[in-house]
Design a protein around this motif. Sequence first.
Motif, PDB file in Angstrom:
ATOM      1  N   ASN A 115     -50.746  62.568  40.587  1.00 40.44           N
ATOM      2  CA  ASN A 115     -49.587  63.266  40.620  1.00 40.44           C
ATOM      3  C   ASN A 115     -50.099  64.784  40.514  1.00 40.44           C
ATOM      4  OD1 ASN A 115     -48.198  61.381  40.949  1.00 40.44           O
ATOM      5  ND2 ASN A 115     -47.465  61.101  38.613  1.00 40.44           N
ATOM      6  N   ASN A 116     -51.033  65.190  39.681  1.00 39.09           N
ATOM      7  CA  ASN A 116     -51.763  66.377  39.649  1.00 39.09           C
ATOM      8  C   ASN A 116     -53.191  66.403  40.131  1.00 39.09           C
ATOM      9  OD1 ASN A 116     -49.472  67.372  37.995  1.00 39.09           O
ATOM     10  ND2 ASN A 116     -50.557  66.535  36.090  1.00 39.09           N
ATOM     11  N   ARG A 117     -53.306  67.059  41.360  1.00 36.40           N
ATOM     12  CA  ARG A 117     -54.796  67.176  42.188  1.00 36.40           C
ATOM     13  C   ARG A 117     -55.698  67.968  41.210  1.00 36.40           C
ATOM     14  NH1 ARG A 117     -53.197  67.705  48.137  1.00 36.40           N
ATOM     15  NH2 ARG A 117     -51.005  67.792  47.478  1.00 36.40           N
ATOM     16  N   ASN A 118     -56.128  67.475  39.998  1.00 33.59           N
ATOM     17  CA  ASN A 118     -57.357  68.279  39.703  1.00 33.59           C
ATOM     18  C   ASN A 118     -58.160  67.326  38.930  1.00 33.59           C
ATOM     19  OD1 ASN A 118     -56.826  68.567  36.634  1.00 33.59           O
ATOM     20  ND2 ASN A 118     -54.904  69.078  37.349  1.00 33.59           N
ATOM     21  N   TYR A 119     -59.368  67.535  38.579  1.00 30.81           N
ATOM     22  CA  TYR A 119     -60.361  66.512  38.245  1.00 30.81           C
ATOM     23  C   TYR A 119     -59.907  65.977  36.832  1.00 30.81           C
ATOM     24  CZ  TYR A 119     -64.782  64.365  37.631  1.00 30.81           C
ATOM     25  OH  TYR A 119     -66.035  63.544  37.582  1.00 30.81           O
ATOM     26  N   ASP A 120     -59.782  66.840  35.968  1.00 32.78           N
ATOM     27  CA  ASP A 120     -59.552  66.396  34.590  1.00 32.78           C
ATOM     28  C   ASP A 120     -58.149  65.639  34.545  1.00 32.78           C
ATOM     29  OD1 ASP A 120     -61.693  67.664  33.745  1.00 32.78           O
ATOM     30  OD2 ASP A 120     -60.617  69.613  33.021  1.00 32.78           O
TER      31      ASP A 120
END
Length: 370
Positions: free
Chosen positions: A311-316
């Motif tokens: 849903n959130n396109r960042n690695y963490d």
Amino acid sequence: MSKEKNTTTKKRSTRSRTNRVIKRNVGKKVLANNFLIALFLIVILLSASYFLLTNSLKENSTIIQDIKKEITLKNYSNEEIMDEVLLSEGIKEEVKLIEDSKKLLEQAKKEEPKVKEIIIKNEVQEEIIYEDKKKIDDKKVVTKKDKYTPKNNQKPKLVIVIDDVVSKSQVNKILDIGYPVNISFLPPAKNHKNSANIAKDINFYMIHFPLQASKAFKNFEENTLNIGDSYQKIEARVKQLRAWYPNAIYTNNHTGSVFTENYEAMDKLFRALKKHNFIFVDSRTSPNSVAKELSVKYKFPYIVRDVFLDNNRNYDDILKQLKESISIAKKQGFAIAIGHPYDITFKVLKESKELLKDVEPIFLDKLPYL
């Protein structure tokens, strides 16, 4: 004789003048009538135009309000939210018709500073996904999934599904991850015509079935099924999918937050899926899905998504969601996580092999309770 002629001449002259007066009066009346008719038509046209414009403004105002109410947000700034809405092609055209739309959007920024948004996009825009605020499982409806007890001597099973797959390059990236990952293909459409042909080379795959989403969602896939569709239309669409994907058994919904809440529509769909040997997998884009109840009615296994990975396109954040799916798998013996064909998602999955040492990634048909 001369007097009679003069009298006759005078009478004729008088009648001639009278006729000319009558003709002039008649002409004036005709002209007046024509003018009144023209004026009446103009009034009708103006009234109709005002009515249509008023309705248009009301409808577009409702659209803006729907957007404000229905978008559930995650990790986007308010400024980015407004950009996403305005850049949507359908909304952009409608907003132009409303003079005070900018004021409404600015007001929305001020009134909802902490609201967060989830908008899933790939080559085609994914639907707005609602965060689950409650369990969709009705405790009164018991399935094999609910009865399953993990075995101590077996590793928990993890099903990872990548939705929205339409190209060979996406398939290659998924295969390069290095362990079983389920591929769910969008059916062929104008902007991705070859998805069915690409699937022929895959041993196990799923179909990502487009179903009706909320009003705020505009970029529908071609041939998306809607709640008002007849059984004949739904069955014809399922039959078409069977012809395109002869080896597929499982199909999960693409969008569908409205469709999966509607019992009548879902009942038609399940009847058609049963006829053509498909099994429904609930992507759970709505917490009010009726898929569980209908799975029992049609004697399907109840299969449902546990976690959305990206849903959130960042690695963490993707890594955090992957860890959450592993935790669920350890508790119940299995878990289903859904992601999308983003490079960052592939990167996380490829670099997480060590993290997955305590679970076994599997294809969906290997779920232990099936």
